[in-house]
Design an enzyme around this catalytic site. Structure first.
Site, short mmCIF file in Angstrom:
data_model
loop_
_atom_site.label_atom_id
_atom_site.label_comp_id
_atom_site.label_asym_id
_atom_site.label_seq_id
_atom_site.Cartn_x
_atom_site.Cartn_y
_atom_site.Cartn_z
N GLU A 1 54.16 -46.18 66.42
CA GLU A 1 54.42 -46.45 67.85
C GLU A 1 55.36 -45.40 68.45
O GLU A 1 56.37 -45.73 69.07
CB GLU A 1 54.97 -47.86 68.02
CG GLU A 1 54.00 -48.94 67.57
CD GLU A 1 54.50 -50.35 67.81
OE1 GLU A 1 55.73 -50.55 67.79
OE2 GLU A 1 53.68 -51.25 68.02
N GLU B 1 47.13 -53.16 65.37
CA GLU B 1 47.93 -54.39 65.46
C GLU B 1 47.37 -55.28 66.56
O GLU B 1 47.66 -55.08 67.74
CB GLU B 1 49.41 -54.09 65.74
CG GLU B 1 50.14 -53.45 64.57
CD GLU B 1 51.64 -53.36 64.80
OE1 GLU B 1 52.17 -54.02 65.72
OE2 GLU B 1 52.29 -52.59 64.04
#
Length: 732
Positions: A183, A252
């Site tokens: 991320e 995710e």
């Protein structure tokens, strides 16, 4: 000549065998999907983090994941537990990464190894070891030579360890994907050119490790070739990879949300989760990883945040204790089965999208071989509709997708949940705690041995190096005999400003009050009247960390502890700023030294335990409790009910089961509806109750007899009401 011919035949056999091995043990990709051993695949994956469950649970969790229709197990690699000090590695017990991967392989599943080594994950310091912060000249996650050196060393260590065990798919192992960084996009944008340079370096470094499986970067739209950029979030249907040659992957898919002390717990309706996954697949997605499939437990001091609870249940299909959560588990299994029936068609055809109404669509996949599959969607959040498709009529509930593997018959609708629902009970066991003893911590003062004495207030992590949650700050205040408050006036007020995360204030050895922040507002101010006498008074502040930050640009620079000002108001001189007084510091508690490394009971006598009848004991702050108990019969998962206590920690046979805090969940819980864009605050529960009441006790940590329970209570609590309960799940 015959011998030569024979040699050629043997040579050709060897070459063919090697070519066959390479063909059958390869992972590549194209714009449609990952290609494993020459075959495109739609893959369903689930996150199970090996340190968040006991190693005795792993095999059962993996098997339940397989039975739920998963193809892949996804896990981060946790740098801080594997390298607690530079060059010293730990891969034992819950941290045995290789054993975990081999169990996945034994079950016939693949592995996505997310090396990071930054992981976020609501884990202490984002998975970084705290010693990394103190490397000279370091700056995290940017174009910084000391950081890149340390990161590369650990990444190479993990890759080589896995290679040595032949665990990459190219070696015949189960690992089909690896992840570098995590991320990173927000940090790249924050750091500018230095972030861009670091991101490209990290990708190149990973690829050069020659794992022969693809690498991914999640939430990093500029991931350079051949690294695949992937999506994280509640929804990823609008995501597209940065090159048309890369597959559309969702690393995710958030199955729920994490909890924090003082916050609500959250659920995500399975109808919405299934809708999100089906919507992603109909838009060309081919890889979905559920984060989390089993959340587990933040044992010890591993939770980050700060303020993240010990439970990391995440409303996952397999709950914190390893039990199946229905209808989430079963409904997703049906979804996987339905999509697998369409797999070949979905991977060989491009969809034709047709409007069926204002909020309705049909995504139709027609392959050259004549096969057809369709997804019929209703995006309206309130109204069910009846649509016509291929001259047939179909009912579509609001916010739902129907799957037709043959373009005729609906075998699954995301909103139609037909399975049983789990009913959870926490039931008493026959366990009694006996031989209670207590030990009271001394309140630290200037006269005691200290770690440091200096002028001014110090940042907590710089002093403790995270060897303890606790840091004592102590100073003295001299009060004149003539001061007005000593002669009938109002008591002085002490104001203490803290960067977090909790604080207990002692004046002359007596608890004056406590204060704490929250996950949203970490800074807080203690303000309270204090009892001072003429002469020298001691002010002792016990500052408590509740996990270290795990995300944000340069989170290594975030400050914790009492940084002031510390001001005494209401004395004749007006106010007195104590911030630049002489302060003494002490790391940790006496009791922590007692329980560190407690595998046997040899360290217990170093403190003065006193036999105690808890029914008649006056509750005092900073109290350690000790008792023994026998393991209950049966095989149900176990938990400690800590609702009678306030804040502290619990250990069983030397194993720390986590931070305990009966902080009450604030906010307004709402009725949860599956329709419409999901946000955790739409589906909160347990408002007005403790954020966490039960603390998981793995059965593998228990002996048949004489298990040692140690509880530390910071403020006050009734230890006589602590109980060991069992978790029973029935389905209705």
């Amino acid at each position: 000549m015959a011998a030569s011919s024979s040699s050629k035949s043997i040579f050709m056999s060897i070459v063919l065998s090697l070519c066959l091995h390479l063909t059958l043990s390869s992972v590549t990709y194209d714009n449609k999907a990952l290609i494993i051993n020459g075959q495109r695949r739609i893959l369903f994956s689930g996150s199970i983090h090996y340190p968040r469950s006991s190693h005795g649970m792993w095999e059962g969790l993996i098997q339940k994941a397989k039975d739920g229709g998963l193809d892949v197990i996804d896990t981060y690699v946790f740098w801080n537990v594997h390298e607690p000090s530079p060059g010293n590695y730990n891969f034992e017990g819950r941290y045995d990464l290789v054993r975990f991967i081999k169990l996945v392989q034994k079950a016939g599943l693949y592995v996505h190894l997310r090396i990071g080594p930054y992981i976020c994950a609501e884990w202490n310091f984002g998975g970084f070891p705290v010693w990394l912060k103190f490397v000279q000249g370091i700056s995290f996650r940017t174009d910084n030579k000391p950081f890149k050196h340390a990161m590369q060393n650990f990444t190479q260590k993990i890759v080589q360890m896995v290679k040595d065990e032949k665990l990459f798919q190219s070696q015949g192992g189960p690992i089909i994907l690896s992840q570098i960084e995590n991320e990173y996009e927000p940090e790249r944008e924050e750091f500018g050119s230095a972030g861009e340079a670091y991101m490209k370096w990290a990708a190149e470094m990973a690829v050069e490790l020659n794992t022969e499986v693809p690498w991914v970067m999640c939430k990093e739209e500029d991931a350079p070739d051949p690294v695949i950029n992937t999506c994280n979030g509640f929804y990823c249907h609008s995501f597209s990879p940065n090159k048309p040659s890369k597959p559309k992957m969702w690393t995710e898919a958030w199955t729920g949300w994490f909890s924090d002390f003082g916050g609500q717990n959250y659920q995500r309706p399975v109808e919405d989760l299934a809708f999100a996954v089906a919507r992603f697949i109909q838009k060309g997605g081919s890889f979905v990883n559920y984060y989390m499939y089993h959340g587990g437990t933040n044992f010890g001091r591993t939770a980050g945040g700060p303020f993240i609870t010990t439970s990391y249940d995440y409303d996952a299909p397999i709950d914190e204790y390893g039990l199946i959560r229905e209808p989430k588990y079963g409904h997703l299994k049906e979804l996987h089965n339905a999509i697998k029936l369409c797999e070949n068609t979905l991977l060989t055809a491009n969809p034709t999208v047709t409007s069926l109404g204002n909020y309705e669509e049909a995504h139709v996949f027609s392959s050259e071989s004549g096969h057809c599959a369709a997804f019929l969607s209703n995006y309206h959040t309130e109204s069910a509709v009846r649509v016509t498709f291929n001259n047939r009529e179909y009912n579509l509930p609001p916010w739902s997708i129907s799957i037709l593997p043959d373009c005729k018959n609906v075998i699954f609708n995301t909103a139609n949940v037909t399975g049983q629902r789990s009913h959870v009970q926490m039931l008493p066991t026959n366990v009694t705690f006996h031989s209670w003893e207590t030990f009271n911590e001394d309140v630290f003062s200037l006269e005691d041995d200290s770690t440091i004495t200096t002028v001014g207030l110090l940042e907590q992590l710089n002093v403790t190096r995270d060897t303890s949650d606790y840091l004592w700050y102590s100073t003295s205040v001299n009060i004149s005999l003539s001061d007005s408050f000593l002669h009938g006036g109002e008591r002085p007020t002490l104001c203490v400003q803290s960067r977090g995360h909790a604080l207990h204030v002692f004046v002359n050895g007596q608890l004056t009050g406590s204060a704490s922040g929250t996950r949203t507002y970490k800074r807080f101010t203690f303000r309270g009247n204090v009892n001072l006498h003429a002469g020298v008074n001691t002010i002792s502040l016990l500052s408590i960390a509740v996990g270290l930050p795990n995300n944000g640009p340069h989170f290594e620079s975030y400050k914790t502890g009492v940084l002031g000002p510390v001001v005494l108001h209401g004395i004749d001189e007006g106010k007195r700023d104590l911030s630049w007084h002489k302060w003494s510091y002490k790391i940790g508690l006496q009791g922590e030294a007692m329980v560190t490394g407690l595998g046997s009971q040899s360290s217990i006598p170093f403190v003065s335990w006193v036999p105690s009848s808890l029914e008649h004991k006056k509750q005092q702050p900073l109290t350690w409790y000790k008792a023994y108990f026998d393991a209950p019969e049966g095989d149900e998962p176990l938990a400690m009910d800590m609702s009678s206590m306030n804040k502290g920690q619990v250990l069983i046979n030397g194993q720390n089961i986590g931070r305990c805090w009966t902080a009450i969940a604030n906010g307004a819980c709402r009725n949860c509806n599956y329709t419409g864009t999901y946000r955790p605050t739409n589906c909160g529960f347990d408002c007005g109750k403790p954020s966490q009441q039960w603390y998981h006790v793995p059965r593998s940590w228990l002996k048949p007899r004489q298990n040692l329970l140690i509880v530390f209570e910071e403020i006050s609590g009734d230890a006589s009401k602590i109980s060991l309960v069992k978790r029973l799940v029935t389905r209705k």
